[in-house]
Design a protein around this motif. Structure first.
Motif: not given
Length: 725
Positions: A555-570
């Protein structure tokens, strides 16, 4: 003044500032840190100081202080250190890892401190000379269209003559605009003042680097931006630099003598990795057009001045070229088969291969070829230095010709770093491991370039601590190293080893906890997946499904941290339309623009989620509603495929060690602590952290990682039910 009196005076100044500054209040952790800083620097015996004895020259006092988020560490180290420096007539050198902290110190923290202290002090920001323009080279490129052919473009000596006309015109327009702005006073010659960062290929030819600079012999020396800034540094009592400049200028005169100043290293967890990069070497052994150009320019200069040297530059250059070609042929023969196969399978498509020398041992024929490279590169360097010295003397004796001769000096100097890189790389590649010590990491990269491979040779020290002990700590008398994350799995052992301080009798450690009440302000939820992370496809599928369910609740601000660019792409690909409109993805727009959009959305009460990688897991300040939820998709283990890491693991195993437990887990613990640190940024924040990696709770090393995190309220959530389409 006695040691106790010095420490008391420094701490008194810190306390006076805290008590007299509106909005500040006494914090136990900050007070403990300030006391340790005062005690450490009071024990320091500086070179040439009254009371110093011969025995002092090998002794130093170093404090390693972990200060949790919210402690207020910049005030805790700066106030007592500066007060002590003023009392002792010395200076303070502060080195940080990031530009953002440098700017905070120079534009906010130090001005406020200078206004609050009882005794005034001056401060300045130190940057590498490549950040400043060389007015002589800019004058040449802005005023003469033919200058693009005279050797100020170092990347590819043949490229400027082959450029399209529009590209040459764009270059000329760029330099003309800079020269006009410089002449009118709109620009002072600092690269960082430009509204749009220039392309490195455009900036490099006009940078005020040492190899192209004749210093006080230059006709524009009196107005040189770089030397004007150096005057400010000489007068400053507090200097702010970065880790790279600190390490690269050891022994030079740009920064204060480390044996006669008080050194503070902030963001110190970066120092070991910076040291590896600083002391590593690499060279191109395929593209050698620069070598002929360097020799021809040097000979042209030598024909105009009297050189006292027995070195035959032309012959040394020719012999070096042959030695490099021999080394290239051997590398291709030894390691090129995978690249040749890839090029044969897909003609015309880019291909690359990397080969590491096991145990740092090169095949004898390659070592012999590199020994020839080292010898001839050394001879050529000696000849160039003699020519450069003669040219500087000639400029001094013939000031009317200084402009032309200084430009010749710049043309030769523009290519000199390549020769120095060849010499340094060959030297490190040939270095044998000390008795009982670690070998250097040595590897080669081969890449396709048309029908021929391009070969580069690389070498790096294996242990950052050994490099730091030899180059940095041997020169330091008093230092404070600090960061929010210096412990790993609950102790300092890993950082002390990496920083070269584990066996140092002069080191004191202090851990100062954050003032935040993490158990009250936040929760850490371990959200399980059925699949283990090593089953990449299944884990990513389950993690993304759970993540999307959780994002729907934001409902407000959030941050998602991924360990790889491929993981983020999916994850991005599977975003439903309703979530796609609230997600901002790292790399899809400039960082500052992305963060501004995030803040604007949250300010008007709308949800906003940032998808980011490792660089967003550190140094990103999103207080309050800007980050009420932090999602960690997977424990941030670094991929074990870097040559230095591979070589170090190999050496540890051969020595009976366990690379995973001794290197991987401690490094991951520090990285995870940095990531988790994005969640709670003030005493008023409330946030939740959700980690989708069940190893955090269900493995022994996971529990070690957990031990190094703030004391959040811990929860566990079961795996979501698997669904099928």
């Amino acid at each position: 003044m006695s040691t106790d009196a010095l420490a008391t005076l420094a701490l008194h100044q810190f306390n006076a500032i805290v008590q007299s500054t509106p909005g500040l209040r006494v914090r136990d952790g900050q007070q403990r840190m300030a006391q340790q800083v005062a005690d450490t620097f009071a024990q320091t015996r500086l070179r040439g100081e009254a009371g110093e004895t011969e025995s002092d020259t090998s002794e130093h006092a170093i404090a390693v202080i972990e200060a949790g988020t919210g402690v207020g560490k910049s005030l805790a180290y700066a106030a007592p250190a500066i007060q002590m420096a003023l009392a002792r007539g010395t200076r303070v050198l502060i080195a940080t890892a990031t530009v953002s902290l440098q700017e905070q110190l120079v534009h906010k923290d130090l001005p406020a401190l200078a206004a609050a202290m009882s005794e005034p002090f001056s401060f300045a920001l130190a940057k590498g000379r490549a950040r400043y323009v060389c007015k002589l080279k800019l004058e040449r490129l802005a005023s003469d269209e033919s200058a693009v052919d005279d050797g100020l473009f170092p990347e590819d000596p043949d490229a400027p003559g082959k450029e399209a006309a529009e590209t040459r015109e764009a270059r000329s327009a760029f330099y003309t605009r800079l020269a006009d702005d410089l002449a009118s006073g709109l620009w002072e010659g600092d690269r960082d003042q430009l509204a749009i960062p220039p392309d490195p290929a455009l900036w490099s030819p006009i940078a005020a680097v040492a190899h192209t600079c004749t210093g006080r012999h230059c006709p524009l020396f009196a107005t040189c931006t770089y030397y004007e800034r150096r005057k400010e540094l000489v007068a400053a009592q507090v200097i702010v630099a970065n880790h790279d400049l600190l390490l690269s200028s050891i022994g030079a005169r740009l920064l204060p003598d480390l044996s006669n100043c008080l050194l503070i290293i902030d963001e110190a967890h970066h120092l070991p990795r910076t040291a590896l990069a600083q002391f590593a070497c690499e060279m191109d052994i395929s593209r050698l057009a620069w070598l002929q150009q360097l020799a021809s320019r040097a000979l042209r200069v030598a024909s105009q001045v009297e050189v006292e040297s027995d070195i035959d530059v032309a012959a040394s250059s020719a012999r070096l070229r042959v030695a490099l070609q021999d080394a290239e042929r051997l590398v291709i023969d030894l390691y090129g088969a995978p690249l040749r196969e890839a090029m044969a399978r897909a003609p015309g498509k880019p291909a690359s291969h990397r080969a590491r020398a096991p145990r740092g041992e090169l095949p004898p024929p390659l070592s012999e070829a590199l020994a020839q490279v080292l010898q001839h590169a050394g001879d050529l360097l000696q000849g160039l230095r003699a020519i450069a010295q003669a040219l500087r003397e000639h400029i001094r004796e013939e000031p009317a010709d200084a402009r032309r001769l200084s430009q010749l000096y710049a043309q030769v100097g523009q290519l000199a770093p390549r020769l120095e890189a060849v010499h340094a790389s060959a030297s490190l590649l040939l270095q044998e491991a000390p008795q009982g010590g670690a070998p250097a990491a040595k590897w080669f990269t081969l890449a396709s370039a048309g029908d021929a491979p391009v070969v580069r040779a690389h070498a790096s020290p294996l242990l950052p601590g050994a490099a730091l002990a030899a180059h940095l700590w041997s020169a330091v008398r008093g230092a404070v190293l600090t960061s929010a994350t210096l412990t790993s799995c609950g102790n300092f052992d890993f950082f002390l080893r990496e920083a070269g301080l584990s066996d140092d009798a002069g080191v004191t450690t202090l851990q100062v906890a954050s003032p935040f009440d993490y158990a009250r302000q936040g929760t850490l939820t371990a959200s399980r997946t059925e699949a283990l992370p090593r089953d990449v496809a299944a884990f990513t599928r389950q993690m993304v499904r759970a993540l999307l369910d959780d994002l729907a609740q934001v409902r407000s601000g959030a941050l998602v941290l991924f360990t790889s660019r491929e993981q983020m792409r999916q994850a991005v690909e599977q975003l439903p339309p309703a979530l796609r409109t609230i997600v901002l993805v790292q790399g899809q727009q400039p960082r500052l623009k992305l963060l501004a959009a995030h803040r604007e959305r949250v300010a008007r009460g709308a949800p906003s989620v940032i998808f980011g990688l490792q660089s967003f897991g550190e140094g990103l300040d999103l207080p309050g509603a800007l980050c009420e939820t932090l999602f960690i998709t997977k424990l941030p283990f670094a991929p074990p495929d870097e040559p230095v890491d591979e070589a170090r693991a190999e050496w540890l195993r051969a020595s009976g060690g366990d690379p995973f437990m001794e290197l991987v887990v401690p490094a991951t613990a520090m990285r995870l602590a940095q990531w988790v640190g994005r969640a709670i940024r003030s005493e008023d924040d409330h946030a939740q952290v959700i980690c989708y990696d069940k190893r955090l709770l269900h493995t022994g090393y996971g529990r070690r990682l957990l031990h190094g995190l703030p004391a959040f309220t811990l929860r566990e959530r079961g795996a979501p039910a698997e669904t099928t389409a």
